[in-house]
Write a protein that holds these residues in place. Structure first.
Motif, short mmCIF file in Angstrom:
data_model
loop_
_atom_site.label_atom_id
_atom_site.label_comp_id
_atom_site.label_asym_id
_atom_site.label_seq_id
_atom_site.Cartn_x
_atom_site.Cartn_y
_atom_site.Cartn_z
N TYR A 20 0.83 -1.20 0.00
CA TYR A 20 0.00 0.00 0.00
C TYR A 20 0.87 1.26 0.00
O TYR A 20 2.09 1.22 0.23
CB TYR A 20 -0.92 0.02 1.23
N PHE A 44 -12.00 4.78 5.55
CA PHE A 44 -11.40 5.28 6.78
C PHE A 44 -12.38 6.10 7.62
O PHE A 44 -12.03 6.58 8.70
CB PHE A 44 -10.18 6.15 6.48
N ASP A 72 -4.21 0.84 -2.32
CA ASP A 72 -4.02 -0.57 -1.95
C ASP A 72 -3.52 -1.32 -3.18
O ASP A 72 -4.21 -1.37 -4.20
CB ASP A 72 -5.34 -1.15 -1.45
N ASP A 128 -10.91 -3.68 10.49
CA ASP A 128 -10.65 -2.27 10.73
C ASP A 128 -9.30 -2.06 11.42
O ASP A 128 -8.61 -1.08 11.17
CB ASP A 128 -11.76 -1.66 11.59
N TYR A 131 -6.38 -1.57 9.09
CA TYR A 131 -6.27 -0.26 8.48
C TYR A 131 -5.83 0.81 9.48
O TYR A 131 -5.10 1.74 9.13
CB TYR A 131 -7.59 0.14 7.82
#
Length: 296
Positions: A20, A44, A72, A128, A131
Motif C-alpha cells: 500500500y 477510513f 491498496d 478495521d 487499516y
C-alpha cells in the motif's frame, strides 16, 4: 523558556510498502478556535472520531485541514459488488423521465454500470484494526512534522514580538520624559502672555491664577496613568511570551488594552513631539496585534 506555537503550519507523511501507499498532509491557518476538517477515503470514515481525538492531543487552535489518500496494491481481499436495487431505481426514474418528456430512453447496461454506486469495489477483510495500524503511524508522523514547523514559526514570532515590545518601551520612556517640559512650556507661555497684556505698571500677573490654569492644563494632558498601564501590559506580554504555551487569546486581549491606552495618550497629546511618538507607539501596537493573531 516555554514553546510558542504559530497557528500556521504544514506537515506531510508518506509511507510506501509493497502492499500500500498512504499519504497524510496537514495544513492550518489562524482561527479563533480549533476548526478541524478531515478528508479521507470512505473506508477510513470509521476512524474519524479516533483521528480527531489523536489530532487534538497536538493542536489546540487553528483552521486545520487534513488530507488522507490511500492506495491498496493488493486486490486479493476485494470483490465487485452489484447494487441491483439502486440500478432498478435509476431505470425507473429514467423511464419516468422518458414518458414525461416524450423522449427515448437509450441507456444501456454499459452506461448504467457507470452510474454512481451501481458497481463498486468492496473490501472483504472487514479488519478495521489492520487499516488503523496502517493509518495511525502516518498521521502521527505528519502531525509531528506539522507541529515542528509551527514551533519554528512560533519562535520567529516570539523574537519579532519581543523586538516590537522593546521598541514600545522606548516610545513610552520618550513620552514620560517629554511630558514635564510640555507643562513647563505652557506655564512659561501663559506667564509671558499675561505679562504682555498686563503691561501697565499698576497691574501685575496673578500668580495664583497662573498656578490654577497650569494645574488644570497639566491634568488634561497628564498621561502618567496611561504610561504606567502600558508598561505593565508590555511586561505582562513579555512574561506570557517567555512562559509559552497556548497564550494567543491572552496576548490578543493585552494588545487590545495597549491600543486603548495609546488612543487615550494620543487624544491628550498637546505637543507635536508627543503626538508623533504616540502615533509611532500606536503603529507598533497594531503590528503586535496582527502578529499575536497567528499564535496558538
Amino acid at each position: 523558556m516555554g514553546t510558542i506555537k504559530s497557528m500556521t503550519g504544514f506537515g506531510r507523511s508518506e509511507i510506501i510498502t509493497d502492499s500500500y501507499r498512504v499519504l497524510v498532509e496537514i495544513k492550518s491557518v489562524n482561527h479563533r478556535y480549533l476548526d478541524l476538517s478531515i478528508k479521507m477515503p470512505r473506508k477510513f470514515n470509521v476512524f474519524e472520531a479516533k483521528l480527531r481525538k489523536l489530532l487534538k492531543n497536538y493542536i489546540e487552535r487553528g483552521k486545520t485541514d487534513v488530507y488522507i489518500t490511500f492506495e491498496d496494491y493488493t486486490e486479493a481481499d476485494k470483490r465487485l459488488i452489484y447494487n441491483r436495487e439502486l440500478a432498478a431505481e435509476y431505470i425507473r426514474y429514467l423511464n419516468e423521465m422518458a414518458d414525461t418528456f416524450g423522449i427515448r430512453n437509450d441507456v444501456g447496461a454499459g452506461l448504467l454500470a457507470r452510474f454512481p454506486d451501481v458497481l463498486s469495489m468492496e473490501d472483504t477483510t472487514g479488519d478495521d484494526e489492520k487499516y488503523w495500524e496502517i493509518l495511525e503511524p502516518a498521521v502521527i508522523e505528519a502531525v509531528e512534522s506539522f507541529c515542528a514547523e509551527r514551533d519554528r514559526e512560533g519562535e520567529n514570532l516570539r523574537n519579532d514580538l519581543i523586538g516590537k515590545l522593546t521598541a514600545m518601551e522606548c516610545y513610552v520612556a520618550g513620552i514620560e520624559s517629554s511630558s514635564p517640559s510640555v507643562v513647563e512650556s505652557y506655564r512659561s507661555r501663559l506667564y509671558d502672555k499675561l505679562s504682555e497684556v498686563l503691561s501697565d505698571a499698576s497691574l501685575k500677573a496673578d500668580e495664583g491664577r497662573i498656578v490654577t490654569e497650569v494645574t488644570i492644563f497639566a491634568d488634561k494632558v497628564c498621561t502618567d496613568e496611561e504610561m504606567v498601564r502600558l508598561k505593565s501590559h508590555i511586561a505582562a506580554m513579555k512574561n506570557k511570551l517567555s512562559a509559552g504555551g497556548s497564550c494567543g487569546r491572552e496576548l490578543d486581549f493585552i494588545a487590545q488594552e495597549m491600543n486603548r491606552e495609546a488612543n487615550t495618550t494620543l487624544s491628550k497629546a498637546n505637543s507635536l513631539s508627543i503626538a508623533d511618538t504616540a502615533i509611532a507607539l500606536k503603529t507598533e501596537i497594531e503590528k503586535v496585534r496582527e502578529q499575536v493573531q497567528n499564535i496558538e
